[in-house]
Design a protein around this motif. Sequence first.
Motif, mmCIF file in Angstrom:
data_model
loop_
_atom_site.group_PDB
_atom_site.id
_atom_site.type_symbol
_atom_site.label_atom_id
_atom_site.label_comp_id
_atom_site.label_asym_id
_atom_site.label_seq_id
_atom_site.Cartn_x
_atom_site.Cartn_y
_atom_site.Cartn_z
ATOM 1 N N ASN A 50 0.825 -1.207 0.000
ATOM 2 C CA ASN A 50 0.000 0.000 0.000
ATOM 3 C C ASN A 50 0.862 1.261 0.000
ATOM 4 O O ASN A 50 0.524 2.266 -0.631
ATOM 5 C CB ASN A 50 -0.953 -0.004 1.193
ATOM 6 C CG ASN A 50 -0.232 0.031 2.525
ATOM 7 O OD1 ASN A 50 0.816 -0.606 2.682
ATOM 8 N ND2 ASN A 50 -0.775 0.736 3.498
ATOM 9 N N GLU A 51 2.026 1.214 0.663
ATOM 10 C CA GLU A 51 2.920 2.374 0.686
ATOM 11 C C GLU A 51 3.573 2.587 -0.675
ATOM 12 O O GLU A 51 3.792 3.720 -1.104
ATOM 13 C CB GLU A 51 3.981 2.200 1.775
ATOM 14 C CG GLU A 51 3.408 2.212 3.182
ATOM 15 C CD GLU A 51 4.488 2.005 4.241
ATOM 16 O OE1 GLU A 51 5.675 1.918 3.866
ATOM 17 O OE2 GLU A 51 4.134 1.938 5.442
ATOM 18 N N LEU A 53 2.197 1.855 -3.614
ATOM 19 C CA LEU A 53 1.182 2.425 -4.504
ATOM 20 C C LEU A 53 0.884 3.878 -4.152
ATOM 21 O O LEU A 53 0.742 4.729 -5.046
ATOM 22 C CB LEU A 53 -0.088 1.581 -4.428
ATOM 23 C CG LEU A 53 0.071 0.089 -4.788
ATOM 24 C CD1 LEU A 53 -1.277 -0.610 -4.753
ATOM 25 C CD2 LEU A 53 0.735 -0.093 -6.138
ATOM 26 N N GLU A 54 0.800 4.182 -2.871
ATOM 27 C CA GLU A 54 0.530 5.561 -2.457
ATOM 28 C C GLU A 54 1.672 6.484 -2.860
ATOM 29 O O GLU A 54 1.446 7.627 -3.307
ATOM 30 C CB GLU A 54 0.303 5.616 -0.949
ATOM 31 C CG GLU A 54 -1.025 5.003 -0.516
ATOM 32 C CD GLU A 54 -1.134 4.853 0.988
ATOM 33 O OE1 GLU A 54 -0.167 5.232 1.689
ATOM 34 O OE2 GLU A 54 -2.170 4.351 1.462
ATOM 35 N N ARG A 58 1.270 9.680 -5.375
ATOM 36 C CA ARG A 58 1.643 11.010 -4.853
ATOM 37 C C ARG A 58 2.631 11.693 -5.793
ATOM 38 O O ARG A 58 2.519 12.896 -6.077
ATOM 39 C CB ARG A 58 2.237 10.851 -3.457
ATOM 40 C CG ARG A 58 2.584 12.177 -2.787
ATOM 41 C CD ARG A 58 2.939 11.999 -1.326
ATOM 42 N NE ARG A 58 4.081 11.089 -1.156
ATOM 43 C CZ ARG A 58 3.989 9.871 -0.652
ATOM 44 N NH1 ARG A 58 2.819 9.381 -0.287
ATOM 45 N NH2 ARG A 58 5.065 9.112 -0.541
ATOM 46 N N LEU A 70 -5.058 7.180 -9.802
ATOM 47 C CA LEU A 70 -5.426 5.999 -9.017
ATOM 48 C C LEU A 70 -4.811 4.749 -9.631
ATOM 49 O O LEU A 70 -4.424 4.726 -10.802
ATOM 50 C CB LEU A 70 -6.941 5.854 -8.888
ATOM 51 C CG LEU A 70 -7.806 5.559 -10.116
ATOM 52 C CD1 LEU A 70 -7.793 4.077 -10.480
ATOM 53 C CD2 LEU A 70 -9.242 6.007 -9.886
ATOM 54 N N GLU A 73 -6.097 -1.862 -8.705
ATOM 55 C CA GLU A 73 -6.126 -3.064 -7.884
ATOM 56 C C GLU A 73 -4.805 -3.239 -7.140
ATOM 57 O O GLU A 73 -3.767 -3.417 -7.802
ATOM 58 C CB GLU A 73 -6.388 -4.294 -8.768
ATOM 59 C CG GLU A 73 -6.500 -5.601 -8.012
ATOM 60 C CD GLU A 73 -7.664 -5.612 -7.023
ATOM 61 O OE1 GLU A 73 -7.498 -6.188 -5.940
ATOM 62 O OE2 GLU A 73 -8.704 -5.039 -7.353
ATOM 63 N N PRO A 74 -4.832 -3.160 -5.826
ATOM 64 C CA PRO A 74 -5.969 -2.790 -4.992
ATOM 65 C C PRO A 74 -6.278 -1.303 -5.159
ATOM 66 O O PRO A 74 -5.360 -0.508 -5.377
ATOM 67 C CB PRO A 74 -5.482 -3.114 -3.566
ATOM 68 C CG PRO A 74 -3.994 -2.982 -3.647
ATOM 69 C CD PRO A 74 -3.613 -3.440 -5.017
ATOM 70 N N ARG A 75 -7.556 -0.962 -5.120
ATOM 71 C CA ARG A 75 -7.992 0.400 -5.420
ATOM 72 C C ARG A 75 -7.306 1.394 -4.483
ATOM 73 O O ARG A 75 -7.498 1.360 -3.266
ATOM 74 C CB ARG A 75 -9.508 0.509 -5.291
ATOM 75 C CG ARG A 75 -10.090 1.881 -5.679
ATOM 76 C CD ARG A 75 -9.896 2.160 -7.147
ATOM 77 N NE ARG A 75 -10.583 1.208 -8.000
ATOM 78 C CZ ARG A 75 -11.825 1.369 -8.441
ATOM 79 N NH1 ARG A 75 -12.531 2.436 -8.087
ATOM 80 N NH2 ARG A 75 -12.372 0.465 -9.221
ATOM 81 N N THR A 76 -6.483 2.258 -5.085
ATOM 82 C CA THR A 76 -5.731 3.260 -4.326
ATOM 83 C C THR A 76 -5.870 4.588 -5.046
ATOM 84 O O THR A 76 -5.604 4.678 -6.257
ATOM 85 C CB THR A 76 -4.244 2.873 -4.219
ATOM 86 O OG1 THR A 76 -4.128 1.526 -3.765
ATOM 87 C CG2 THR A 76 -3.507 3.776 -3.243
ATOM 88 N N TYR A 78 -5.289 8.984 -5.131
ATOM 89 C CA TYR A 78 -4.646 10.194 -4.610
ATOM 90 C C TYR A 78 -5.195 11.370 -5.399
ATOM 91 O O TYR A 78 -5.145 11.402 -6.625
ATOM 92 C CB TYR A 78 -3.129 10.115 -4.755
ATOM 93 C CG TYR A 78 -2.384 11.190 -4.001
ATOM 94 C CD1 TYR A 78 -1.987 10.993 -2.680
ATOM 95 C CD2 TYR A 78 -2.097 12.413 -4.593
ATOM 96 C CE1 TYR A 78 -1.314 11.984 -1.979
ATOM 97 C CE2 TYR A 78 -1.436 13.409 -3.904
ATOM 98 C CZ TYR A 78 -1.040 13.188 -2.598
ATOM 99 O OH TYR A 78 -0.380 14.178 -1.902
ATOM 100 N N THR A 130 6.883 1.096 -10.593
ATOM 101 C CA THR A 130 5.838 0.650 -9.668
ATOM 102 C C THR A 130 5.629 -0.855 -9.770
ATOM 103 O O THR A 130 5.420 -1.543 -8.764
ATOM 104 C CB THR A 130 4.524 1.394 -9.956
ATOM 105 O OG1 THR A 130 4.750 2.806 -9.846
ATOM 106 C CG2 THR A 130 3.444 0.989 -8.959
#
Length: 390
Positions: A50-51, A53-54, A58, A70, A73-76, A78, A130
């Motif tokens: 999750n970090e 992807l965030e 960002r 965004l 999957e998983p839906r993330t 910003y 990524t």
Amino acid sequence: MSLTTPANLTPGYAPDGSAQVDVVDLQQQIARLQALLETSRQVHSTIELNEVLEAALRIVVRELELPGALITEPRTLYGMMPPEPWNGCERFPLRAKDGSTWAELVAAPPPDRELSLSEQDFLEGLALQTEVAAENARYHQRNLEWMRVQRDLEAARLIQRSLLPQTLPSIPGYSIAFRSTACYEVGGDYVDIVELPGGRQIMAVADVAGKGLASAIVCTAFRAAFRATAFAGVPLAELAARLNGQHYAEGPETRRRYVTAIFLGLDPATHTLEIVNAGHNPGFLLSKGEAHQIAASGTPIGLVPGMQYAAEQFVFPAGSRLLFYTDGLTEVFQGDDEFGADRLLASFQRCNLTESAAILETLWHELDDFSGGAHQQDDMTALALVREQA
């Protein structure tokens, strides 16, 4: 000879301003490349998915000054995105090592323009970084999960070992021993000895269908049922029938893990044996120079409802020997050659020792020699009983 640039060709001084624009574009591209390098450092600085992807999102929004971005999957998310299906947004696939697409990076363009080629190149490079960082994070997560599973299996192994008889009964004139090894951390083999008031001993060797954790769980339930029924003091044939009925009633999943079992009732006062074989490998009884094989009198426990079993009675004179075992001992291989029940019986007959533990040690060595030390493919359990010479 020196090379100089004419004043009218010096970047930044063209009358139409085009050279100045080229310099600005070049500077922006260099800045984007530097930002992409910094992006790589940031997305690879964490091993939490999750970090990762965030951090990627960002960077997309801040570096390109976009409204939002965004990952599907998983839906993330910003920033701010238009409603799905995100019409007009740029999409960049995120692929796994095998080439399959596991998600998309979706970027919302600025409201007043489209993304430039250099911005699209930046997003493609970011998507690639990524992908790699996300794969590393998933690999790390799988390692953590595997370590947790290993810890749980080790705890299960210790618990299962603790459910085996921790002390053997001391029966004057008798030697008794058992040995049990699982081919995985836990297994479906079971051996138990219950001492009843008056000195009568009830013993069992059982094998749950299959191997591994599922069989081990069924094995634990079988142990509880066996002990409760054995302590009730019912005849051995009735004990097998009750266990069969209970196991069958537990439903289709448990029935698929049926149990082959062989039960022994020993009366040391009269030196007699009572044996019930419920779909198990034949028990071996050596007495007065003769070998008896105790065959099954019914189906395995939990396979057929309402099954009734028959008990066989034997005198157990001095010098007699008994062996119960699971099929892990007979299904040891040397290439395509199986050790088999005949070889096991012959080995047991040759092993004319007075200590049960020594008999099992000898059998295990012989099986290991036969297989060439290869890893066992099934759980291996045996119980040996010897009546000492007077």
